[in-house]
Every structure is written in C-alpha cells, then in structure tokens.
Design a protein around this motif. Structure first.
Motif, PDB file in Angstrom:
ATOM      1  N   LEU A 267       0.234  -1.255   0.016  1.00  0.00           N
ATOM      2  CA  LEU A 267      -0.227   0.043  -0.192  1.00  0.00           C
ATOM      3  C   LEU A 267       1.215   1.292  -0.282  1.00  0.00           C
ATOM      4  O   LEU A 267       0.118   2.219   0.716  1.00  0.00           O
ATOM      5  CB  LEU A 267      -0.630  -0.304   1.260  1.00  0.00           C
ATOM      6  CG  LEU A 267      -1.886  -1.229   1.298  1.00  0.00           C
ATOM      7  CD1 LEU A 267      -2.993  -1.320   2.164  1.00  0.00           C
ATOM      8  CD2 LEU A 267      -3.110  -1.521  -0.240  1.00  0.00           C
ATOM      9  N   GLU A 431      -9.483   3.316   6.076  1.00  0.00           N
ATOM     10  CA  GLU A 431     -10.675   4.121   4.814  1.00  0.00           C
ATOM     11  C   GLU A 431     -10.253   4.765   3.611  1.00  0.00           C
ATOM     12  O   GLU A 431     -10.590   4.613   2.798  1.00  0.00           O
ATOM     13  CB  GLU A 431     -11.891   4.910   5.206  1.00  0.00           C
ATOM     14  CG  GLU A 431     -13.011   5.510   4.423  1.00  0.00           C
ATOM     15  CD  GLU A 431     -14.178   6.257   5.326  1.00  0.00           C
ATOM     16  OE1 GLU A 431     -15.234   6.323   4.632  1.00  0.00           O
ATOM     17  OE2 GLU A 431     -14.407   6.618   6.590  1.00  0.00           O
ATOM     18  N   GLU A 434      -7.676   2.751   1.480  1.00  0.00           N
ATOM     19  CA  GLU A 434      -7.912   1.447   0.616  1.00  0.00           C
ATOM     20  C   GLU A 434      -9.210   2.168  -0.418  1.00  0.00           C
ATOM     21  O   GLU A 434      -8.567   1.305  -1.592  1.00  0.00           O
ATOM     22  CB  GLU A 434      -9.163   0.950   1.727  1.00  0.00           C
ATOM     23  CG  GLU A 434      -9.844  -0.122   0.941  1.00  0.00           C
ATOM     24  CD  GLU A 434      -9.066  -1.061   0.788  1.00  0.00           C
ATOM     25  OE1 GLU A 434      -9.306  -1.636  -0.228  1.00  0.00           O
ATOM     26  OE2 GLU A 434      -8.133  -1.376   1.307  1.00  0.00           O
ATOM     27  N   HIS A 437      -6.172   3.289  -3.054  1.00  0.00           N
ATOM     28  CA  HIS A 437      -5.530   2.104  -3.053  1.00  0.00           C
ATOM     29  C   HIS A 437      -5.880   1.646  -4.768  1.00  0.00           C
ATOM     30  O   HIS A 437      -5.633   0.730  -5.848  1.00  0.00           O
ATOM     31  CB  HIS A 437      -5.885   0.637  -2.505  1.00  0.00           C
ATOM     32  CG  HIS A 437      -4.659  -0.463  -2.991  1.00  0.00           C
ATOM     33  ND1 HIS A 437      -3.343  -0.401  -2.903  1.00  0.00           N
ATOM     34  CD2 HIS A 437      -5.279  -1.691  -2.586  1.00  0.00           C
ATOM     35  CE1 HIS A 437      -3.049  -1.629  -3.630  1.00  0.00           C
ATOM     36  NE2 HIS A 437      -4.095  -2.899  -3.064  1.00  0.00           N
ATOM     37  N   GLN A 438      -7.261   1.238  -4.329  1.00  0.00           N
ATOM     38  CA  GLN A 438      -8.390   0.762  -5.693  1.00  0.00           C
ATOM     39  C   GLN A 438      -8.018   1.674  -6.639  1.00  0.00           C
ATOM     40  O   GLN A 438      -8.324   1.543  -7.587  1.00  0.00           O
ATOM     41  CB  GLN A 438     -10.066   1.262  -5.318  1.00  0.00           C
ATOM     42  CG  GLN A 438      -9.902   0.686  -3.674  1.00  0.00           C
ATOM     43  CD  GLN A 438     -11.587   0.344  -3.955  1.00  0.00           C
ATOM     44  OE1 GLN A 438     -12.822   1.033  -4.396  1.00  0.00           O
ATOM     45  NE2 GLN A 438     -12.398  -0.316  -3.069  1.00  0.00           N
TER      46      GLN A 438
END
Length: 740
Positions: A267, A431, A434, A437-438
């Motif tokens: 990440l 949150e 994530e 990272h998408q």
C-alpha cells in the motif's frame, strides 16, 4: 600628492583603514578589529584587485575556513556543496602562491599549478574564473580538454607552457605520455569535484597523474560527499591533510520536523499519493521523493502522471544533460515533485525545499541524514516523512539509536494537524488508504505501461534487498517485540476526526480476556476447567506482558541498557615478567595526527548503494574477498601490469605512445609558435567549426594565396570562370526585367 596616491590604492568594495590626525594618539593605543573580508587574509594587491573586479564582497563560510589553511601550504580535504564558492577556495591560494617571489618559474618549466575537473563544462567554467581573478597577476592559463584538437594542445604544452592548466584527467594523462611531459615544477594540484572524478571512472588516471607529481607539492581536494574510495585516495596521496567540513550533513537541524508513517508494503504507492495530497499546498508547493532504484523512480513517475501531479525524475543512468534539465524544471517550479535515487541526489542543493519523503526507507542512518538534509537549510524550517513497512522497522530502530531519540506513539500526543510534534510514529486512515489503493489497482489494470513498470519494479526490489546493508541483530530482535501503530498519524488528522479515529483504534486493538476454549464450552466442561487452572498459574505473567505491550515499553527502552552485553571473565594475556614495553617518543603525537583525519573522514564517509542491477553487478565484479585482510578488495584487471584506461574506454599500457607528438614536431619543426595569445593559450575555449576550418585553410594556403602546383592554378581558374558566368547571368536577367 601623498593623499592622492592613497586614494588610488584603495580598492572599491573593501574597507580601508582610516587614521584621523586629531585622534592619532587615542587610536594608536587601540587595535583595529579585522573585518573578516578578503583583505584580512593577507592577499597581494593584484589578487585583491581581481577579486574586486569579479564583484566578490565577503567570503563564504567554506572560503573563510579553507583559504587561510591553504595559504599555509597545508594539504586540504574540503567538503563543499555546489554553489558554495569552492572555486575561489583553491584559485586564490594558487594565484597568491604563484605570484610570490620565491616561486618564480624556472626556464622551460612554467607549468606550476594543475586543476583537474571531471567534465569539460566545469573545466571551462573554472578557466573563466582563473582569468577573471588573475587578470592583474600576469599569469598565463590554458585548458586541456578531451574532444579538442590534440595537435593544438601539443602547441600549448611545448615551448612556453602556461602557469595554470585546467584539465580533464584522461586528456591530460594522454598529453603527458605522448610528450613525456615532466611535472617536477608543479607547486599545487587541485582535485575539483573529486567524488564525481571517481564516479566517472577516472580513478586509474588520477593515480597515474599523482605518481608523476613531485612529493613536495601542495594538494587541495574538494568534494560534495566522501565515498570510501575517495577517503583511501586522500590517505595515500595527501600528507597530513586537514579535513574541513561545515558540519551540516551529519547533524539534523532543530528546524527539521520528522514524521514516521507505518504502512503495509503493498500500500506504499497509495500512501504516497495520500501524503502528497496533504503536503503539497500553496505554502509548500514542492516535495522531493527518494526511492530505492531507478525502476521505482520510473514507476512512480507514471503513477503521479495519472494522479495529475506534475513530476520529474533523475537517477544515475540518466544522461547528465537530461538530469540537469530535470533539476532545472524543479528549481524553476515547473513541477511539484522531484523523484530521485540516492546516487542522483549526491550534492543536490535546493535551498527553498520544504518537504522530503522517503518512499523506500534508507538502509543506513547516515544515508537518512543525507536525504532529509536537503530540507530545512539556511535557517528555513522543513519536514521529512518516511514510509515504514514491516521490513523497515529494524532499520528504523537502528536510526533511533544513531539519532539518540525515541519514537512517540500517537496516544501520547494531544495536538493534531500542523501543531503535531516531531518524532511521532503513526499510521494512515484505513478508509482513505483503501479508496486510494483502488485507484492504483485500476491504473495497473487499464494501462499496460504502468503494469509493466510495476513488474520491473518488483524484480528490481528483489535485487535491491540482496545488496542493501542489513539491520543489526539487536534491532531485528527488538523489531519483533515492537507493536505496530494502528492510530492515524496526528499530522494527518483534523480536530473533529480525533474521536472517530480513537474509536476505530479501540475496536482494532480490542482483545477479549477469555479464549475461544472458554467462550464456547460450558462451565463444567474439561476444556473450561483446564484453562481456568492454567490461568490460575500463569495469569499474572500474561497480564504483565499485555500491560507492557499496551504501554509500548519496547519503544522506550534505554539505549544504554540495550547496548550492554553479558561480559564474561576475559583471560589476561600471559606476559614474560622481564618484558619491558617500548613506545617511540613521538608515538602519541603521530597517533593523534593520524586519528584527526581518520576519525573525521570516517564520520564524513558516505558509501551510496547502487540504484540498478547493472551498477551493482559491475561493482561486485570489481571486488574480491582477501583472506589475509579479511575484507573485500578491488580486483586488479590487469594482472599486475601497469595499465590505464584511454579516453575511448580501452585499456593500454601506461607507457604506450602513439607517436602523434613526433609527427606533429616534424610538421612544425622550426615554427615560432608558442601557443599563447595575449597571455592566454589559444585552444582553451570552444570555437565554432568554421573558425577551425578557416585556420586550417589559411595554414595550407588554399585561401587565394600563392599557388603551389598546376592543379591549384587550374582549380583557381575554373572557380573564377564560374563566378564570371554567374555574374553575366544575373546581369542579363536584370536587363530583361527593365525592358518589360
């Protein structure tokens, strides 16, 4: 008349001592304080006049430290960055030493100062400074550069040679070998940008040039960093050198703010994007990101393009011109982010930089200080963020020992945002991480170039892990016991987000008191009874271990207690009772003199790792293990023969001569050409090709002068006939137009 002479001798820009006749008795008792300028260094009038014409007012800090020591004929090793004024540090002592009456040139031995530069551009820049500062000294100068006509350089170095020569090592060694040039009269030699000289592969040429120099010379060595090879060269080629440093590379300034952010390795790219979104503002519009290899740099450049963040990059394999262009774009604020590796960041000088981000954590503590030292310079404040993954925790603990500091957990800090103190170790919002990272995953899926760059980056990281320096065994042991932070770093929080983040932290770190065997079974089940008996025996130890983990005592261990080891009884060496130890009378003096440079050089030494597999492979192939010395030593590729590397990259014997100089002497035998013009050598500048062509034509007599044979006469007649035909055709065309 006496007053007018005094006024003429006063140099503009320098304070002259003024004596008032009325208060002569009172001022005679008081000593005038030195102004600390160039005039207080004891320089001659001709040199001071050149300084004035150049526009220098006050010396820089490196000039204040270096010039007085160099004027005392001592060897100097000075660490100076680009743009710190180091050129005047060695030019002024050279001019002062060569103009002294005791150093008059001998007949036929006029070459008395040698300046070696890594590139042609830097050599020409140095030559321009030599001529500007030495304008009134009457000293001659020239440049011996690769890529220029070697025959013209033969003319410069034969006959009346210049006093000062600025040269690149390859071409100068070539000239010395071809001409059998004697360097016995050289008084002072300068290695400018010495780290770049060794980085570009001039080590063999430098060793050969030093072997030809007299032992009574004075040597000045200037460098931005001190690689291990350069330290060994300084110890062998200099006599009792004085190490001069400004002591800013290995000390973190008090205005530098440090932040540690824990994130999983997969990440890191998303964490970098989140950090850049928070850091790049109108007040701090730029940041420098350090990566491990050149593959990481290229990959991050593609990612930042998709994230609409302007960036440029530089690494060791990049062309020097492209690296200069990239740095110019960042300095002129044409982009927001500069992506670099450690090798490309050597000597990087960005005074207005505010933020440094370590995408890959450095393996050495000195390397960390070198990286973050790009920020918070010249009294400015700065910030340094480091992304720490699980495999970097041991290196982080080693760095804390080096800095004599402790990590601060987010629970111990009440301030958030810009008021957050330095040294806090926190995480990122799960949150937001994530979601970012998408985006990164979608870019990998939709763009083949990013996907390929990620694949190459992964292979490059595997190679990098092999050659980077491992953490200490003690740090690896402590890293296993160190709890990872789950709370968002206070710097990335706002005041209203603190309660929500605390609730998430409590849920993430919640541990029930009972085990799974106690939750599912009945009170009279064998499993429940067994766990109850076990808890009765070991309950206190379990609770104590949990309390220690919650309080973070592993992070706050005393450094001294960690360094202590169990000491056994040492066996005393058996000595003869009649043994009498003996030391030389100057033993302590000699030891102290050697320790001064050795200790200072060991602290200043910085060995940068490779940023590509090719560089590391070439470095490993040039080293071998020596059983006697118990260390890696450089391999002699010549098998004991004395070989040197030519300008084209080939290896030839050190005594090899091509015979070009003998051919040149036969062609120019009896020519009265000393190679000097107006006190300066002619081939010391870049000249256009058409200028060289006209000079060659004038020498061969093809410019319309005397005809040598019948062919020249016929060619000249044909040329004149063509010109006449053209003129007739033009005159006829003008007449027809007038008739119309």
């Amino acid at each position: 008349m006496h007053d007018s002479k005094k006024k003429d001798d006063v140099l503009p820009g320098f304070e002259a001592p003024q004596v008032d006749a009325s208060n002569n008795d009172e001022q005679g008792k008081k000593k005038k304080k030195s102004s600390g300028g160039f005039q207080a260094m004891g320089l001659s009038f001709a040199v001071l006049k050149g300084i004035t014409k150049r526009g220098y007012k006050q010396p820089t800090p490196i000039q204040r430290k270096t010039i007085p020591i160099a004027l005392e004929n001592k060897d100097v090793v000075a660490m100076a960055r680009t743009g710190s004024g180091k050129t005047a540090c060695f030019l002024l002592p050279i001019l002062e030493k060569l103009t002294a009456p005791a150093n008059k040139p001998l007949p036929g031995k006029n070459l008395r100062a040698l300046i070696l530069s890594p590139t042609r551009e830097l050599a020409l820049q140095t030559l321009r400074f030599v001529r500007e500062l030495g304008k009134f000294t009457g000293l001659t100068s020239a440049a011996i550069l690769g890529g220029e006509s070697i025959e013209q350089q033969f003319g410069v170095m034969s006959g009346s040679t210049p006093d000062i020569v600025v040269a690149t090592p390859g071409r100068f060694l070539h000239i010395c070998i071809e001409m059998s040039l004697k360097l016995d009269n050289i008084k002072i030699v300068v290695f400018d940008e010495a780290d770049r000289l060794f980085e570009l592969g001039f080590g063999e040429q430098l060793q050969e040039i030093v072997a030809r120099l007299p032992s009574s010379r004075q040597t000045l060595l200037f460098s931005a960093t001190m690689p291990k090879m350069l330290v060994e060269f300084a110890r062998a080629g200099l006599s009792d050198p004085v190490l001069i440093r400004l002591d800013v590379d290995w000390k973190l300034p008090s205005t530098l703010w440090l932040g540690w952010i824990y994130v999983r390795a997969e990440l890191k790219t998303a964490a970098l994007l989140l950090l850049l979104d928070r850091v790049i503002t109108k007040e701090t519009p730029q940041a420098v990101v350090f990566a491990a290899t050149k593959h990481h740099v290229e990959y991050l450049h593609l990612i930042l393009q998709r994230a609409c963040i302007t960036s440029t990059y530089a690494y060791s394999g990049l062309d020097p011109a492209a690296r200069k262009i990239a740095l110019g774009k960042f300095i002129n604020k044409k982009c927001s982010v500069l992506l670099v590796t450690d090798v490309a960041a050597r000597g990087l000088d960005l005074p207005s930089l505010d933020t440094v981000i370590n995408y890959n954590f450095p393996a050495k503590p000195k390397l960390f200080v070198h990286r973050v030292g790009r920020s918070a310079r010249a009294g400015r404040s700065g910030r340094a963020f480091s992304l720490v993954s699980a495999e970097d925790v041991a290196h982080l603990l080693d760095l804390q020992l080096f800095l004599s500091s402790q990590l601060i957990l987010p629970d111990q800090v009440s301030e958030v945002g810009d008021a957050c103190p330095s040294g806090v170790w926190g995480a990122l919002s799960a949150e937001a991480l994530e979601l970012r990272h998408q985006d990164v995953v979608s870019w990998h899926r939709d763009h083949s170039d990013i996907q390929d760059a990620e694949r190459v980056c992964g292979r490059g990281w595997q190679q990098y892990v092999r050659w980077r320096e491992p953490a200490s065994a003690d740090a690896n042991r402590r890293a296993k016991q160190t709890p990872r932070p789950a709370v968002t770093h206070p710097f990335l929080l706002r005041a209203e987000q603190a309660p929500t983040d605390q609730l998430v932290h409590d849920i993430a770190t919640y541990r029930p008191k009972g085990t799974i065997l106690e939750l599912a079974g009945k009170n009279d089940s064998p499993m429940y009874l067994a766990m109850k008996a076990k808890r009765r025996v070991h309950g206190k130890l379990v609770q104590k271990a949990r309390d220690n983990m919650q309080e973070g005592t592993v992070l706050q261990e005393n450094v001294d207690s960690e360094k202590k080891k169990v000491k056994g009884k040492k066996k005393q060496p058996v000595r003869d009772e009649n043994y009498i130890p003996h030391f030389a009378t100057d033993h302590h003096t000699e030891t102290g003199m050697s320790v001064n440079f050795a200790a200072g050089a060991s602290q200043a030494e910085l060995e940068l790792g490779a940023d590509s597999a090719e560089t590391d492979r070439a470095r490993r192939h040039s080293m071998r293990w020596d059983r006697k010395r118990k260390k890696m030593v450089h391999v002699d590729p010549d098998g004991g023969r004395k070989m040197i590397r030519t300008e084209s990259g080939g290896r030839v014997p050190a005594s090899y001569r091509s015979g070009k100089y003998e051919q040149w002497r036969k062609r120019n035998d009896g020519a009265d050409d000393t190679g000097l013009r107006d006190g300066h050598a002619t081939p010391s500048e870049f000249r256009p090709r058409w200028v060289k062509h006209n000079e060659r034509v004038s020498r061969t007599g093809g410019g319309g002068g005397e005809m040598h044979d019948k062919q020249h006469i016929v060619k000249e007649r044909l040329r004149r006939d063509k010109i006449k035909q053209k003129l007739k055709f033009k005159s006829k065309g003008k007449g027809k137009k007038k008739k119309k």
